[in-house]
Design an enzyme around this catalytic site. Sequence first.
Site, PDB file in Angstrom:
ATOM      1  N   SER A 195      -4.551  -4.036   4.171  1.00  0.00           N
ATOM      2  CA  SER A 195      -4.852  -3.544   2.814  1.00  0.00           C
ATOM      3  C   SER A 195      -5.697  -4.480   1.970  1.00  0.00           C
ATOM      4  O   SER A 195      -5.219  -5.532   1.551  1.00  0.00           O
ATOM      5  CB  SER A 195      -3.553  -3.319   2.024  1.00  0.00           C
ATOM      6  OG  SER A 195      -2.879  -2.207   2.483  1.00  0.00           O
ATOM      7  N   HIS A 226      -8.051   1.466   2.719  1.00  0.00           N
ATOM      8  CA  HIS A 226      -8.153   1.216   4.156  1.00  0.00           C
ATOM      9  C   HIS A 226      -9.343   1.990   4.711  1.00  0.00           C
ATOM     10  O   HIS A 226      -9.236   3.195   4.918  1.00  0.00           O
ATOM     11  CB  HIS A 226      -6.923   1.737   4.903  1.00  0.00           C
ATOM     12  CG  HIS A 226      -5.656   1.066   4.516  1.00  0.00           C
ATOM     13  ND1 HIS A 226      -5.181  -0.037   5.165  1.00  0.00           N
ATOM     14  CD2 HIS A 226      -4.759   1.339   3.554  1.00  0.00           C
ATOM     15  CE1 HIS A 226      -4.033  -0.407   4.604  1.00  0.00           C
ATOM     16  NE2 HIS A 226      -3.761   0.408   3.625  1.00  0.00           N
ATOM     17  N   HIS A 269      -1.178   3.618   9.881  1.00  0.00           N
ATOM     18  CA  HIS A 269       0.224   3.363   9.545  1.00  0.00           C
ATOM     19  C   HIS A 269       1.117   4.510   9.998  1.00  0.00           C
ATOM     20  O   HIS A 269       0.729   5.669   9.948  1.00  0.00           O
ATOM     21  CB  HIS A 269       0.404   3.207   8.033  1.00  0.00           C
ATOM     22  CG  HIS A 269      -0.271   2.025   7.448  1.00  0.00           C
ATOM     23  ND1 HIS A 269      -1.580   2.049   7.056  1.00  0.00           N
ATOM     24  CD2 HIS A 269       0.185   0.771   7.200  1.00  0.00           C
ATOM     25  CE1 HIS A 269      -1.911   0.854   6.569  1.00  0.00           C
ATOM     26  NE2 HIS A 269      -0.860   0.059   6.653  1.00  0.00           N
ATOM     27  N   TYR A 273       3.535   5.520   8.210  1.00  0.00           N
ATOM     28  CA  TYR A 273       3.813   6.358   7.024  1.00  0.00           C
ATOM     29  C   TYR A 273       2.723   7.378   6.731  1.00  0.00           C
ATOM     30  O   TYR A 273       2.914   8.299   5.943  1.00  0.00           O
ATOM     31  CB  TYR A 273       4.107   5.508   5.782  1.00  0.00           C
ATOM     32  CG  TYR A 273       2.956   4.688   5.230  1.00  0.00           C
ATOM     33  CD1 TYR A 273       1.881   5.280   4.578  1.00  0.00           C
ATOM     34  CD2 TYR A 273       2.965   3.302   5.336  1.00  0.00           C
ATOM     35  CE1 TYR A 273       0.836   4.523   4.064  1.00  0.00           C
ATOM     36  CE2 TYR A 273       1.939   2.530   4.828  1.00  0.00           C
ATOM     37  CZ  TYR A 273       0.885   3.148   4.192  1.00  0.00           C
ATOM     38  OH  TYR A 273      -0.139   2.393   3.693  1.00  0.00           O
ATOM     39  N   GLU A 274       1.563   7.220   7.372  1.00  0.00           N
ATOM     40  CA  GLU A 274       0.518   8.233   7.216  1.00  0.00           C
ATOM     41  C   GLU A 274       0.815   9.449   8.099  1.00  0.00           C
ATOM     42  O   GLU A 274       0.071  10.425   8.083  1.00  0.00           O
ATOM     43  CB  GLU A 274      -0.843   7.667   7.631  1.00  0.00           C
ATOM     44  CG  GLU A 274      -1.363   6.571   6.731  1.00  0.00           C
ATOM     45  CD  GLU A 274      -2.617   5.927   7.308  1.00  0.00           C
ATOM     46  OE1 GLU A 274      -3.708   6.504   7.146  1.00  0.00           O
ATOM     47  OE2 GLU A 274      -2.496   4.865   7.946  1.00  0.00           O
ATOM     48  N   ALA A 313      -0.486  -6.534   3.683  1.00  0.00           N
ATOM     49  CA  ALA A 313      -0.040  -6.722   2.303  1.00  0.00           C
ATOM     50  C   ALA A 313       1.469  -6.570   2.304  1.00  0.00           C
ATOM     51  O   ALA A 313       2.002  -5.732   3.040  1.00  0.00           O
ATOM     52  CB  ALA A 313      -0.672  -5.676   1.396  1.00  0.00           C
ATOM     53  N   MET A 346       5.003  -2.467   5.471  1.00  0.00           N
ATOM     54  CA  MET A 346       5.122  -1.197   6.205  1.00  0.00           C
ATOM     55  C   MET A 346       4.247  -1.176   7.459  1.00  0.00           C
ATOM     56  O   MET A 346       3.816  -0.104   7.902  1.00  0.00           O
ATOM     57  CB  MET A 346       4.727  -0.034   5.291  1.00  0.00           C
ATOM     58  CG  MET A 346       5.516   0.048   4.004  1.00  0.00           C
ATOM     59  SD  MET A 346       4.881   1.331   2.925  1.00  0.00           S
ATOM     60  CE  MET A 346       5.703   0.934   1.386  1.00  0.00           C
ATOM     61  N   SER A 347       3.953  -2.347   7.991  1.00  0.00           N
ATOM     62  CA  SER A 347       3.061  -2.360   9.163  1.00  0.00           C
ATOM     63  C   SER A 347       3.406  -3.533  10.071  1.00  0.00           C
ATOM     64  O   SER A 347       4.514  -4.059  10.025  1.00  0.00           O
ATOM     65  CB  SER A 347       1.596  -2.474   8.699  1.00  0.00           C
ATOM     66  OG  SER A 347       1.371  -3.741   8.094  1.00  0.00           O
ATOM     67  N   ASN A 368       2.775  -8.475  -4.631  1.00  0.00           N
ATOM     68  CA  ASN A 368       3.711  -8.215  -5.743  1.00  0.00           C
ATOM     69  C   ASN A 368       5.044  -8.850  -5.403  1.00  0.00           C
ATOM     70  O   ASN A 368       5.330  -9.103  -4.234  1.00  0.00           O
ATOM     71  CB  ASN A 368       3.899  -6.707  -5.913  1.00  0.00           C
ATOM     72  CG  ASN A 368       4.346  -6.037  -4.617  1.00  0.00           C
ATOM     73  OD1 ASN A 368       3.529  -5.795  -3.713  1.00  0.00           O
ATOM     74  ND2 ASN A 368       5.625  -5.776  -4.505  1.00  0.00           N
ATOM     75  N   HIS A 393       0.557   1.314  -6.327  1.00  0.00           N
ATOM     76  CA  HIS A 393      -0.394   1.018  -5.249  1.00  0.00           C
ATOM     77  C   HIS A 393      -1.656   0.319  -5.780  1.00  0.00           C
ATOM     78  O   HIS A 393      -2.230  -0.524  -5.101  1.00  0.00           O
ATOM     79  CB  HIS A 393      -0.751   2.317  -4.508  1.00  0.00           C
ATOM     80  CG  HIS A 393      -1.493   2.106  -3.224  1.00  0.00           C
ATOM     81  ND1 HIS A 393      -1.050   1.248  -2.226  1.00  0.00           N
ATOM     82  CD2 HIS A 393      -2.663   2.629  -2.756  1.00  0.00           C
ATOM     83  CE1 HIS A 393      -1.915   1.258  -1.219  1.00  0.00           C
ATOM     84  NE2 HIS A 393      -2.892   2.091  -1.515  1.00  0.00           N
TER      85      HIS A 393
HETATM   86  N1  HPA Z   1       6.983  -3.122  -0.271  1.00  0.00           N
HETATM   87  C1  HPA Z   1       6.498  -2.598   0.872  1.00  0.00           C
HETATM   88  N2  HPA Z   1       5.234  -2.709   1.236  1.00  0.00           N
HETATM   89  C2  HPA Z   1       4.413  -3.394   0.433  1.00  0.00           C
HETATM   90  C3  HPA Z   1       4.841  -3.972  -0.766  1.00  0.00           C
HETATM   91  C4  HPA Z   1       6.215  -3.829  -1.143  1.00  0.00           C
HETATM   92  O1  HPA Z   1       6.678  -4.302  -2.197  1.00  0.00           O
HETATM   93  N3  HPA Z   1       3.758  -4.572  -1.319  1.00  0.00           N
HETATM   94  C5  HPA Z   1       2.733  -4.372  -0.477  1.00  0.00           C
HETATM   95  N4  HPA Z   1       3.105  -3.666   0.595  1.00  0.00           N
END
Ligand code: HPA
Length: 262
Positions: free
Chosen positions: A26, A57, A79, A81-82, A109, A197-198, A221, A233
Amino acid sequence: MSESRFGEFEEAVRRLQPTVAVVLGSGLGAVPHGFAEAAAVEFGDVPGMVAPTVAGHSGTIRVGALNGTPLLVFRGRLHFYEGHAWEQVAKPVELAAGWGIRTLILTNAAGGIHPELNPGDLMVLSDHRFWQRIDSWKETPPPSPYDPELIQTVVANEARRGRKLLAGIYTALTGPCYETPAEIRALQQCGFDAVGMSTAFEALTARRLGMRVLAISSITNKAAGLSDGPLNHEEVLANATRPAERMSEILGDLLGKWPIPE
Ligand code: HPA
């Protein structure tokens, strides 16, 4: 799909014979600074691959050299989740293995759980939990897929530049939504340092195919509930690019002294 574009790209890969590949997650930048590109192809032009669907992406594969070492670069990834099948998520790794890649560097990320991790920081993965399957938390964790020699080298290179690079445990969750504060408290109590998530499945695939693996998270974050206000996001994307220059330097330092002995 263009067969000829893919053919030309494979030709360049065969000519340069890279043994190292990097996956840029990301917003981590198009290519590492100083990368001399020889050829590129879109994911959509690769037989058996589909283009990513998430903002931030793009999906491109590039081949060239960084600091004198041939390198394959995947910009973007697919991903779970996609809605992609795991075979699709692993496809770039399988492709890389087929081209002779022996070392895979994954970037992503992630949300920081460890109190020292703030937006803009990087974390090198010492281990992960692949918590993207039903009941996966019940299993006894297998040994870490991440290469201790590469981790040590990167941490030492960063120390030489006067920068501290924390090594920690990454948890991969399914997404697509960010976690709740309660979920983050639970992950914190499990001793995990970052959440994303990856990466985990790609790392496991790479190990299965005999590669050495290194992974680095860009902390975009503080994880849910650990700072004021909800996550979004846009914030994640905006912060993901902050360490792009540092990430380039890390890759350049590593590849400038390639190969790193096992
Ligand atoms: N959680 C999950 N995936 C992420 C986050 C998060 O806080 N930040 C960036 N990718």
